[in-house]
Write a protein that holds these residues in place. Structure first.
Motif, PDB file in Angstrom:
ATOM      1  N   UNK A 283      13.116 -82.241 -38.174  1.00  0.00           N
ATOM      2  CA  UNK A 283      13.246 -82.418 -36.774  1.00  0.00           C
ATOM      3  C   UNK A 283      13.586 -83.855 -36.710  1.00  0.00           C
ATOM      4  N   UNK A 284      14.601 -84.053 -35.563  1.00  0.00           N
ATOM      5  CA  UNK A 284      14.875 -85.395 -35.323  1.00  0.00           C
ATOM      6  C   UNK A 284      14.257 -85.749 -33.845  1.00  0.00           C
ATOM      7  N   UNK A 285      13.680 -87.032 -33.723  1.00  0.00           N
ATOM      8  CA  UNK A 285      13.271 -87.510 -32.529  1.00  0.00           C
ATOM      9  C   UNK A 285      14.081 -88.699 -32.194  1.00  0.00           C
ATOM     10  N   UNK A 286      14.772 -88.403 -30.903  1.00  0.00           N
ATOM     11  CA  UNK A 286      15.512 -89.756 -30.439  1.00  0.00           C
ATOM     12  C   UNK A 286      15.191 -89.755 -28.998  1.00  0.00           C
ATOM     13  N   UNK A 287      15.070 -91.175 -28.751  1.00  0.00           N
ATOM     14  CA  UNK A 287      14.934 -91.757 -27.534  1.00  0.00           C
ATOM     15  C   UNK A 287      13.515 -91.163 -26.982  1.00  0.00           C
ATOM     16  N   UNK A 288      12.538 -91.012 -27.802  1.00  0.00           N
ATOM     17  CA  UNK A 288      11.250 -90.631 -27.466  1.00  0.00           C
ATOM     18  C   UNK A 288      10.244 -91.577 -27.399  1.00  0.00           C
ATOM     19  N   UNK A 289       9.161 -91.418 -26.852  1.00  0.00           N
ATOM     20  CA  UNK A 289       8.014 -92.203 -26.706  1.00  0.00           C
ATOM     21  C   UNK A 289       6.734 -91.526 -27.152  1.00  0.00           C
ATOM     22  N   UNK A 290       5.848 -92.069 -28.260  1.00  0.00           N
ATOM     23  CA  UNK A 290       4.566 -91.534 -28.394  1.00  0.00           C
ATOM     24  C   UNK A 290       3.510 -92.490 -28.036  1.00  0.00           C
ATOM     25  N   UNK A 291       2.574 -92.111 -26.972  1.00  0.00           N
ATOM     26  CA  UNK A 291       1.467 -92.919 -26.623  1.00  0.00           C
ATOM     27  C   UNK A 291       0.077 -92.218 -26.877  1.00  0.00           C
ATOM     28  N   UNK A 292      -0.545 -93.147 -27.413  1.00  0.00           N
ATOM     29  CA  UNK A 292      -2.030 -92.510 -27.693  1.00  0.00           C
ATOM     30  C   UNK A 292      -1.949 -91.145 -28.397  1.00  0.00           C
ATOM     31  N   UNK A 293      -1.409 -91.181 -29.401  1.00  0.00           N
ATOM     32  CA  UNK A 293      -1.239 -89.899 -30.150  1.00  0.00           C
ATOM     33  C   UNK A 293      -1.970 -90.092 -31.567  1.00  0.00           C
ATOM     34  N   UNK A 294      -2.837 -89.050 -31.710  1.00  0.00           N
ATOM     35  CA  UNK A 294      -3.455 -88.953 -33.077  1.00  0.00           C
ATOM     36  C   UNK A 294      -2.486 -87.973 -33.974  1.00  0.00           C
ATOM     37  N   UNK A 295      -2.125 -88.492 -34.938  1.00  0.00           N
ATOM     38  CA  UNK A 295      -1.222 -87.631 -35.897  1.00  0.00           C
ATOM     39  C   UNK A 295      -1.863 -87.110 -37.218  1.00  0.00           C
ATOM     40  N   UNK A 296      -3.185 -87.184 -37.002  1.00  0.00           N
ATOM     41  CA  UNK A 296      -3.867 -86.693 -38.022  1.00  0.00           C
ATOM     42  C   UNK A 296      -3.917 -85.221 -38.299  1.00  0.00           C
ATOM     43  N   UNK A 297      -3.430 -84.299 -37.265  1.00  0.00           N
ATOM     44  CA  UNK A 297      -3.291 -83.139 -37.280  1.00  0.00           C
ATOM     45  C   UNK A 297      -1.878 -82.645 -37.233  1.00  0.00           C
ATOM     46  N   UNK A 298      -0.805 -83.561 -37.215  1.00  0.00           N
ATOM     47  CA  UNK A 298       0.312 -83.510 -37.254  1.00  0.00           C
ATOM     48  C   UNK A 298       1.127 -83.543 -38.578  1.00  0.00           C
ATOM     49  N   UNK A 299       1.733 -82.284 -39.146  1.00  0.00           N
ATOM     50  CA  UNK A 299       2.471 -82.528 -40.410  1.00  0.00           C
ATOM     51  C   UNK A 299       4.048 -82.796 -40.310  1.00  0.00           C
ATOM     52  N   UNK A 300       4.346 -83.908 -41.132  1.00  0.00           N
ATOM     53  CA  UNK A 300       5.648 -84.226 -41.123  1.00  0.00           C
ATOM     54  C   UNK A 300       6.529 -83.515 -42.555  1.00  0.00           C
TER      55      UNK A 300
END
Length: 202
Positions: free
Chosen positions: A38-55
């Motif tokens: 996945x490519x994220x472009x021109x995005x904002x992540x605020x107050x996100x907990x990535x512990x359960x997000x797999x890259x």
């Protein structure tokens, strides 16, 4: 302009694969998400907990991370371009063999971060903790440092010519002779490097 605002609440599993996501604000995301190619472009992540997000194969272009927990995430062999990490946790995260360009880390906790083999072009780090981080065979062009804690970090086979460490803490940092040539330090930091000359100070 952000065209989408996405927040996730409740029990929810989401998979994104082989996509480009743009112009999106993600706020308060704390659920299980799988990201692959996945490519994220021109995005904002605020107050996100990535512990359960797999890259898995995720690139970030013109992205802002603010107040996010990205600890132990793997950005290895990926493109990190025009990205701002602000007030984030990156403890134990890896950027091995990644390409980092026009990127800033400000007020982040990045202890144990690993940038071995990364190609860095125009990166700024300010008021951040990079203690016990690793820069091994890292290629650096234009690195701006301001009040960075590098205690017990390592810079090996990494050319630091012109990099100004004078406002940063390099206590117990492991340097090799190749790396320190041309780096800028203050008079009090000389004691941290004099062992490279093979001499002792009485």
């Amino acid at each position: 302009m952000m065209k989408k605002i996405i927040t996730y609440d409740g029990v929810l599993d989401i998979n994104l694969e082989d996509e480009t996501v743009s112009n999106t604000l993600y706020e308060g995301v704390q659920k299980k998400i799988k990201l692959k190619n996945v490519t994220f472009e021109d995005c904002i992540f605020k107050n996100v907990d990535f512990n359960e997000i797999e890259f898995d194969g995720v690139d970030f272009i013109n992205v802002i991370f603010e107040n996010c927990d990205l600890s132990n995430k793997h950005f290895d062999e990926r493109l990190i371009k025009e990205v701002l990490f602000k007030n984030c946790k990156l403890i134990g995260s890896t950027f091995i063999d990644s390409f980092i360009k026009n990127t800033e880390f400000t007020n982040v906790s990045a202890r144990y971060v690993n940038m071995a083999g990364a190609k860095i072009n125009n990166m700024r780090i300010s008021i951040s903790d990079f203690s016990e981080s690793s820069f091994v065979e890292t290629r650096i062009k234009n690195l701006d440092l301001s009040e960075v804690k590098f205690t017990k970090a390592e810079f090996l086979k990494t050319l630091l010519n012109g990099v100004d460490f004078s406002s940063s803490d390099i206590t117990d940092v492991m340097f090799d002779v190749m790396s320190v040539k041309g780096m800028i330090i203050n008079e009090f930091q000389c004691i941290d490097l004099i062992h490279l000359l093979g001499v002792m100070v009485k």
